[in-house]
Design a protein around this motif. Sequence first.
Motif, PDB file in Angstrom:
ATOM      1  N   GLY A 161     -56.176 -50.876  52.968  1.00  0.00           N
ATOM      2  CA  GLY A 161     -54.823 -51.358  53.257  1.00  0.00           C
ATOM      3  C   GLY A 161     -54.475 -52.638  52.527  1.00  0.00           C
ATOM      4  N   LEU A 162     -55.500 -53.417  52.136  1.00  0.00           N
ATOM      5  CA  LEU A 162     -55.256 -54.676  51.428  1.00  0.00           C
ATOM      6  C   LEU A 162     -55.133 -54.496  49.919  1.00  0.00           C
ATOM      7  CD1 LEU A 162     -57.826 -56.961  53.319  1.00  0.00           C
ATOM      8  CD2 LEU A 162     -55.348 -56.852  53.674  1.00  0.00           C
ATOM      9  N   LEU A 163     -55.643 -53.374  49.419  1.00  0.00           N
ATOM     10  CA  LEU A 163     -55.679 -53.148  47.969  1.00  0.00           C
ATOM     11  C   LEU A 163     -54.372 -52.528  47.478  1.00  0.00           C
ATOM     12  CD1 LEU A 163     -59.356 -51.790  47.679  1.00  0.00           C
ATOM     13  CD2 LEU A 163     -58.532 -54.142  47.416  1.00  0.00           C
ATOM     14  N   SER A 214     -46.742 -45.662  56.136  1.00  0.00           N
ATOM     15  CA  SER A 214     -47.223 -46.113  54.832  1.00  0.00           C
ATOM     16  C   SER A 214     -48.755 -46.160  54.840  1.00  0.00           C
ATOM     17  CB  SER A 214     -46.673 -47.508  54.526  1.00  0.00           C
ATOM     18  OG  SER A 214     -47.182 -48.449  55.475  1.00  0.00           O
ATOM     19  N   THR A 215     -49.321 -46.389  53.652  1.00  0.00           N
ATOM     20  CA  THR A 215     -50.783 -46.495  53.545  1.00  0.00           C
ATOM     21  C   THR A 215     -51.311 -47.633  54.414  1.00  0.00           C
ATOM     22  OG1 THR A 215     -50.759 -45.613  51.294  1.00  0.00           O
ATOM     23  CG2 THR A 215     -52.693 -46.897  51.941  1.00  0.00           C
ATOM     24  N   SER A 216     -50.597 -48.740  54.479  1.00  0.00           N
ATOM     25  CA  SER A 216     -51.038 -49.891  55.272  1.00  0.00           C
ATOM     26  C   SER A 216     -51.093 -49.557  56.757  1.00  0.00           C
ATOM     27  CB  SER A 216     -50.095 -51.078  55.047  1.00  0.00           C
ATOM     28  OG  SER A 216     -50.130 -51.489  53.700  1.00  0.00           O
ATOM     29  N   ALA A 250     -54.061 -47.389  57.433  1.00  0.00           N
ATOM     30  CA  ALA A 250     -55.272 -48.200  57.355  1.00  0.00           C
ATOM     31  C   ALA A 250     -55.473 -49.011  58.632  1.00  0.00           C
ATOM     32  CB  ALA A 250     -55.203 -49.127  56.142  1.00  0.00           C
ATOM     33  N   ILE A 251     -54.394 -49.593  59.156  1.00  0.00           N
ATOM     34  CA  ILE A 251     -54.490 -50.376  60.395  1.00  0.00           C
ATOM     35  C   ILE A 251     -54.905 -49.488  61.565  1.00  0.00           C
ATOM     36  CG2 ILE A 251     -53.141 -51.682  62.087  1.00  0.00           C
ATOM     37  CD1 ILE A 251     -51.479 -52.753  59.721  1.00  0.00           C
ATOM     38  N   PHE A 252     -54.305 -48.290  61.648  1.00  0.00           N
ATOM     39  CA  PHE A 252     -54.650 -47.356  62.727  1.00  0.00           C
ATOM     40  C   PHE A 252     -56.132 -46.985  62.685  1.00  0.00           C
ATOM     41  CE2 PHE A 252     -55.193 -42.774  63.804  1.00  0.00           C
ATOM     42  CZ  PHE A 252     -55.022 -42.874  65.179  1.00  0.00           C
TER      43      PHE A 252
END
Length: 700
Positions: free
Chosen positions: A394-396, A544-546, A549-551
Motif C-alpha cells: 500500500g505504501l509503494l 483502491s489498492t491502498s 492493503a489496509i484491510f
Amino acid sequence: MVAFGKKLKDRQIQEWQGYYINYKLMKKKVKQYARQIEVAALERRHVLKDFSRMLDEEIEKIVLFLLEQQGLLASRIAALGEQQEALREQPDISKICELREAYRDVGRDLLKLLFFIEINAIGLRKILKKFDKRFGYKFTNYYVKTRANHPYSQLQQVFKHVGLGAVVGAISRNLSDLQDRQGSYLSIYDEPTLPLQDSVIDSITVAADRLNHSTNFLDFLGQHALIMQQEELPTPSEEQIDDDRYHFMSLLLNLANTFLYMVNTYIIVPTADDYSMSLGAAATVCGIVIGAMAVAQVFSSVYFSAWSNKSYFKPLVFSSIVLFVGNAMYAVAYDFNSIAILILGRLFCGLGSARAVNRRYISDCVPLKIRMQASAGFVSASALGMACGPALAGLLQTNFKIYKLTINQNTLPGWVMSVAWLFYLVWLWISFREPALPSEENDMPQEANAGPTENEELEKGLVQPLLLTSTDNQQDDNDGDQEYDASEEAPEDSRRPANSMRSAYRLLTPSVKVQLLIYFMLKYAMEILLSESSVITTYYFSWSTSKVAIFLACIGLTVLPVNIVVGSYISNMFEDRQILLASEIMVCVGILLSFQVFVAYSVPQYVLSGLIMFVSAEVLEGVNLSLLSRVMSSRLARGTYNGGLLSTEAGTIARVIADATITLAGYLGESKLLNVTLIPSLVICVSSIVATCYTYNSLY
C-alpha cells in the motif's frame, strides 16, 4: 533409536514399580487378540470386553495408589501446618528454615507423583493408539466415551490428576508465607504473580501444567509452528547437545528468513489483479500468479527438508539466491509484457521456500528450555510478515522509469524484495554458524560436570519405565517375546522415521487424517478470502489498492491478539477438542455470512464475515496442531518426512487448489466469483465438522 521404556529406565522409582501400567503385558495381549481374531478363535466384541476389563484394572491400580499417596502428602502438610502455627506464637529463625525445607521435601515427593502420573498417562495413550492400529480404530472412541464421561470416571483421575491441585496450592501458599515478605501481609491468592523464588515450586508448576496441557500465550502460539514434539522426556545429554548446537544469531537469521518469505508471499496480493490486467490477462488470473508460489512450495518443502539433514547454511544460501532471481523476474515481466515471466518469477520464489529448514533448525538446534519461545517467534515472524506484506504494498504507490525499467506499484514489490533478499544473503554469509551434525557430536568428548544440581538429582530416578522388569516379565522375555509389530516399541526399523511420503501416510490413523483435513480446510478458506480480496473489493466496492492493503494488514494484525486471548484463557477453560469443534462451526458461520444472496453486497457484511472466518481459522489452527501432535505417531516427530512436513504439504496443497479455484471461477464472470469460490469452502468445512464429530472421542 532408543526405545521408550529403555529411555526412561534410569529414572525409575523402584519402590513404586508394581503400580505403573503393565505396558508390556498389555502389548502382548494386543498381539494375542490379533492372532485369535485372524484364526476366528475370538470375536471382536469379546476382545473389546476383555481388554476393557484389563485396562480398567490397570487404571484402578494406578488411581488407588495415587489416592493413597495424596493422603500421605496431605497428612504431612497438615502436620507441618501445626508446626507453622506454633511458630507464629514463638518465631524461631532456625526452625522456620527447617520447616521450609520440610515443605520442599513434600514438594519433591509431589513432583515424583506428578511424573508417575505423566508416565502412566503416556502409556495409556500409547496402548490405545496401538490397539486402534491393530483393530480398525474403534477402541479409543468406545473406551473414552464410556469411561471419561462417567460420573465415577477413574480415567479422569489419571489424565486430569484430580485433587493434586489442592496439594500444589497448599505447598505453594505455605512456602510463600514462610518467605521474608518485608512487612507484606499479601498471600499468593491476593497477588498470584508474585514470584516464589523456589525451584521446587517452579518444577511442580511446570510438571502440573504439562500434565494438564495447560497453556500460556507462548505455548499456544508455538503450536502453530508445526514442530512435532515427542511425548518422551529428554535426557540430560540431549539437552547438552542442544546447548552445544545453539547459536542465537543463526536462530535470528532463520526467523528473519521466515519474516521475509511471508512478506514476499503477501506483498503482491493487493496488486496482483492490476498487474495481470496490465499484461493483457483477466483480473482473476491473479489466482494463478499468487498460487504459483504455493505450487513450487509443494516440491521445495520436500527437498529443503531432506537437505536440512546435512546442512542448514547451504539451503538458506540457495533459498536467498533463488528468491532474489524470482523477484527480479517478477519485476521485469512488466517491461517484457509477459505473463509467463511473471508466473515463472513466482514459481522461482516458491522454489526458494526454506520454511522447512527454519522449522528444522528450531527443532534440532534450539535448547528444549527455549524451544517453545523460538517456535512462538517463528509464528510471530510469520504473522508480522503476513501483515507487513500488504501494508508495504500500500505504501509503494509511485510511477517512474530508470533507464528502460519501469518502477510502479506493480513492479516495485519485486524490486524491493530482490534488494531485501540480497541484503539478507550478505548478513547470512557473515553471521550464520553451521551447527555440528549429530554424528559429529557423538564423537566429541563430554566435559565432566562439576556436580549435579538439585533439579537434576530430583529428576534422576523419578519415573518407572513402561516395560516392567519383574521376574515374571523377565521370564516372558526369555520365552521368546522378541517379536515386534510395526509400532513405536521395536528397537530398530519400527522406531526409525518414515523414509518416504508413502510410508509416512501409512502411519496416519483416521484421527490424524481428520486433523489434516481440518488443516487443509482452514488454509483453503483463508487463501480464498485473502487471494480474491482485491478482485472482490474492486468489483463490489471500487476499493483502491491502498484500501485493500489496509484491510489485509488489519486482518493480519489480529493474529497475535487472538492467540493471546485463546492461549492465556480459553485454552485453559475448555478442552482442545471442544475449542476445535466450536472454531470449525464459527468458520462455517463466517463462510455462510460471506455469500451474496438477494440483497446488495455491503462493506460491513464483507468485513464482518471475513473477520469471523479469519479469526476462527487462526484459533482453529492452534488447537488443530496441538491435537495433531498428540494423536500422531512418534515416528512422525523426526526425520525428513515428519508430521510438520505432512501438515505443510496439506496446507500448501490447499492454497494451490484455492488459487486455482479463483482463476477457474473467473471464467464465469466476476459477478459470480464470490459465491462460486465460497461453495467449495462450505462443502469442505461441513465435511470437516462431520469428520470431527465422528472421531471426537478419540481426540483425548
